[in-house]
Design an enzyme around this catalytic site. Structure first.
Site, PDB file in Angstrom:
ATOM      1  N   ASP A 126      36.411  33.315  44.120  1.00  0.00           N
ATOM      2  CA  ASP A 126      36.863  32.052  43.514  1.00  0.00           C
ATOM      3  C   ASP A 126      36.556  31.988  42.012  1.00  0.00           C
ATOM      4  O   ASP A 126      36.776  30.956  41.370  1.00  0.00           O
ATOM      5  CB  ASP A 126      36.276  30.838  44.258  1.00  0.00           C
ATOM      6  CG  ASP A 126      34.766  30.717  44.114  1.00  0.00           C
ATOM      7  OD1 ASP A 126      34.059  31.723  44.331  1.00  0.00           O
ATOM      8  OD2 ASP A 126      34.293  29.608  43.789  1.00  0.00           O
ATOM      9  N   HIS A 127      36.065  33.104  41.439  1.00  0.00           N
ATOM     10  CA  HIS A 127      35.862  33.197  39.997  1.00  0.00           C
ATOM     11  C   HIS A 127      36.644  34.352  39.366  1.00  0.00           C
ATOM     12  O   HIS A 127      36.948  34.303  38.178  1.00  0.00           O
ATOM     13  CB  HIS A 127      34.362  33.320  39.680  1.00  0.00           C
ATOM     14  CG  HIS A 127      33.613  32.089  40.099  1.00  0.00           C
ATOM     15  ND1 HIS A 127      33.241  31.098  39.227  1.00  0.00           N
ATOM     16  CD2 HIS A 127      33.254  31.655  41.336  1.00  0.00           C
ATOM     17  CE1 HIS A 127      32.669  30.108  39.910  1.00  0.00           C
ATOM     18  NE2 HIS A 127      32.657  30.432  41.188  1.00  0.00           N
ATOM     19  N   HIS A 163      32.189  36.557  42.774  1.00  0.00           N
ATOM     20  CA  HIS A 163      32.861  35.834  43.868  1.00  0.00           C
ATOM     21  C   HIS A 163      34.350  35.651  43.583  1.00  0.00           C
ATOM     22  O   HIS A 163      34.753  35.396  42.447  1.00  0.00           O
ATOM     23  CB  HIS A 163      32.191  34.476  44.099  1.00  0.00           C
ATOM     24  CG  HIS A 163      30.849  34.595  44.764  1.00  0.00           C
ATOM     25  ND1 HIS A 163      29.880  33.620  44.674  1.00  0.00           N
ATOM     26  CD2 HIS A 163      30.319  35.586  45.536  1.00  0.00           C
ATOM     27  CE1 HIS A 163      28.802  33.998  45.364  1.00  0.00           C
ATOM     28  NE2 HIS A 163      29.044  35.189  45.880  1.00  0.00           N
ATOM     29  N   HIS A 223      32.465  24.554  38.993  1.00  0.00           N
ATOM     30  CA  HIS A 223      33.016  23.723  40.078  1.00  0.00           C
ATOM     31  C   HIS A 223      32.932  22.235  39.761  1.00  0.00           C
ATOM     32  O   HIS A 223      32.003  21.784  39.076  1.00  0.00           O
ATOM     33  CB  HIS A 223      32.246  23.952  41.393  1.00  0.00           C
ATOM     34  CG  HIS A 223      32.507  25.272  42.029  1.00  0.00           C
ATOM     35  ND1 HIS A 223      33.516  25.481  42.936  1.00  0.00           N
ATOM     36  CD2 HIS A 223      31.894  26.473  41.877  1.00  0.00           C
ATOM     37  CE1 HIS A 223      33.508  26.748  43.329  1.00  0.00           C
ATOM     38  NE2 HIS A 223      32.533  27.382  42.700  1.00  0.00           N
ATOM     39  N   ASP A 283      28.158  29.560  38.442  1.00  0.00           N
ATOM     40  CA  ASP A 283      27.614  28.869  39.614  1.00  0.00           C
ATOM     41  C   ASP A 283      26.081  28.851  39.568  1.00  0.00           C
ATOM     42  O   ASP A 283      25.416  28.833  40.593  1.00  0.00           O
ATOM     43  CB  ASP A 283      28.089  29.536  40.913  1.00  0.00           C
ATOM     44  CG  ASP A 283      29.541  29.212  41.240  1.00  0.00           C
ATOM     45  OD1 ASP A 283      30.190  28.494  40.463  1.00  0.00           O
ATOM     46  OD2 ASP A 283      30.031  29.698  42.277  1.00  0.00           O
ATOM     47  N   HIS A 289      30.516  35.894  37.560  1.00  0.00           N
ATOM     48  CA  HIS A 289      29.998  36.600  38.751  1.00  0.00           C
ATOM     49  C   HIS A 289      31.141  37.026  39.644  1.00  0.00           C
ATOM     50  O   HIS A 289      32.286  36.638  39.431  1.00  0.00           O
ATOM     51  CB  HIS A 289      28.953  35.774  39.494  1.00  0.00           C
ATOM     52  CG  HIS A 289      29.444  34.519  40.157  1.00  0.00           C
ATOM     53  ND1 HIS A 289      29.967  33.460  39.449  1.00  0.00           N
ATOM     54  CD2 HIS A 289      29.478  34.141  41.464  1.00  0.00           C
ATOM     55  CE1 HIS A 289      30.292  32.486  40.280  1.00  0.00           C
ATOM     56  NE2 HIS A 289      30.025  32.877  41.516  1.00  0.00           N
ATOM     57  N   HIS A 306      22.044  32.592  42.400  1.00  0.00           N
ATOM     58  CA  HIS A 306      23.247  32.425  43.238  1.00  0.00           C
ATOM     59  C   HIS A 306      23.760  33.794  43.661  1.00  0.00           C
ATOM     60  O   HIS A 306      24.050  34.039  44.832  1.00  0.00           O
ATOM     61  CB  HIS A 306      24.290  31.650  42.441  1.00  0.00           C
ATOM     62  CG  HIS A 306      25.605  31.475  43.114  1.00  0.00           C
ATOM     63  ND1 HIS A 306      25.771  30.685  44.232  1.00  0.00           N
ATOM     64  CD2 HIS A 306      26.830  31.986  42.839  1.00  0.00           C
ATOM     65  CE1 HIS A 306      27.052  30.722  44.613  1.00  0.00           C
ATOM     66  NE2 HIS A 306      27.709  31.505  43.785  1.00  0.00           N
TER      67      HIS A 306
HETATM   68 FE    FE Z   1      32.062  29.484  42.950  1.00  0.00          FE
HETATM   69 ZN    ZN Z   2      29.925  31.721  43.384  1.00  0.00          ZN
END
Ligand code: FE
Ligand code: ZN
Length: 240
Positions: free
Chosen positions: A59-60, A57, A170, A132, A55, A113
């Site tokens: 942080d990915h 985001h 995570h 996520d 996805h 999400h």
């Molecule tokens: Fe994340």
């Molecule tokens: Zn995420």
């Protein structure tokens, strides 16, 4: 050939995943931080065939362009989110397959999400990249989707074989465990999973992957009987 999945810890609590088939074909999932991911790929032999994104985001995906520039591997992500993902070499949707060496992954759309979240399931090796959507003892926050969408997404994952390895985005297991125990303290499968996760962290190891069977028995979000129950649980976790 069977796929093996190794977590690469990055950022504060994210995992990218290094996937290899028996012939050495290699993929990286969610390469959000290029330097440690490039180092992990170099340490595994310096070959990269595929970059998979769950996805949009940061942080990915934040390291995606740098990793592609270093190794030249094609980037695969959700067609539904192509406009806000790094540039995709291939845009995929529900039911598409993505080859890694002799193995292949099935794309599972799991909105909730985010609207365009996708997961990848390698039947050979039983590896699920759950992004996520599904965490150990938890699930993703409903940032863009509804409880009904997330409940349906989790139902798709629950239908996979019990020995599937849940490779999530995570290291949230211990924090998820505190909430899970607050709603399901008497569940022996949950108690066992919490003890296992504590031992894994005490030994300095990741708590993931877990098996889908373990999650179905211990994860309260997979044990919710219906959408209303799931929605109440998700709302309670947000306030916990
Ligand atoms: Fe994340
Ligand atoms: Zn995420």
């Amino acid at each position: 050939m069977s796929i093996t999945a190794t977590p690469v810890p990055i950022l504060s609590d994210n995992y990218a995943w290094l996937l290899r088939d028996g012939s050495g074909a290699t993929a990286i999932v969610d390469p959000a931080d290029a330097p440690p991911i490039i180092a992990a790929i170099e340490a595994a032999g310096g070959r990269l065939d595929l970059i998979l994104l769950t996805h949009h985001h940061a942080d990915h995906v934040a390291g995606t362009d740098a990793v592609r520039a270093r190794f030249g591997a094609p980037v695969v992500g959700a067609a539904a989110d192509a406009h806000r993902l790094p540039r995709l070499d291939r845009a995929v949707a529900e039911g598409d397959t993505v080859a890694l060496g002799a193995a292949s992954a099935r794309v599972i759309e799991t909105p909730g999400h985010t609207r365009g979240q996708i997961n990848f399931f390698f039947a050979d090796g039983g590896v699920l990249l759950s992004g996520d959507t599904l965490f150990s003892l938890g699930c993703g926050r409903l940032i863009e989707g509804t409880a009904a969408e997330m409940f349906a997404s989790l139902a798709k994952l629950k239908a996979l074989p019990g020995d599937t390895l849940v490779c999530c985005g995570h290291e949230y297991t211990q924090s998820n465990a505190r909430f899970a125990l607050s709603v399901d303290a008497a569940n022996p499968a949950l108690q066992a999973r919490v003890a296992e996760a504590e031992a894994q962290r005490a030994a300095g190891r990741p708590t993931v992957p877990s098996t889908l069977a373990s999650e179905c028995a211990a994860n309260p979000f997979l044990r919710a009987p219906d959408v209303a129950g799931f929605a109440a649980l998700r709302a309670a976790k947000d306030k916990f």
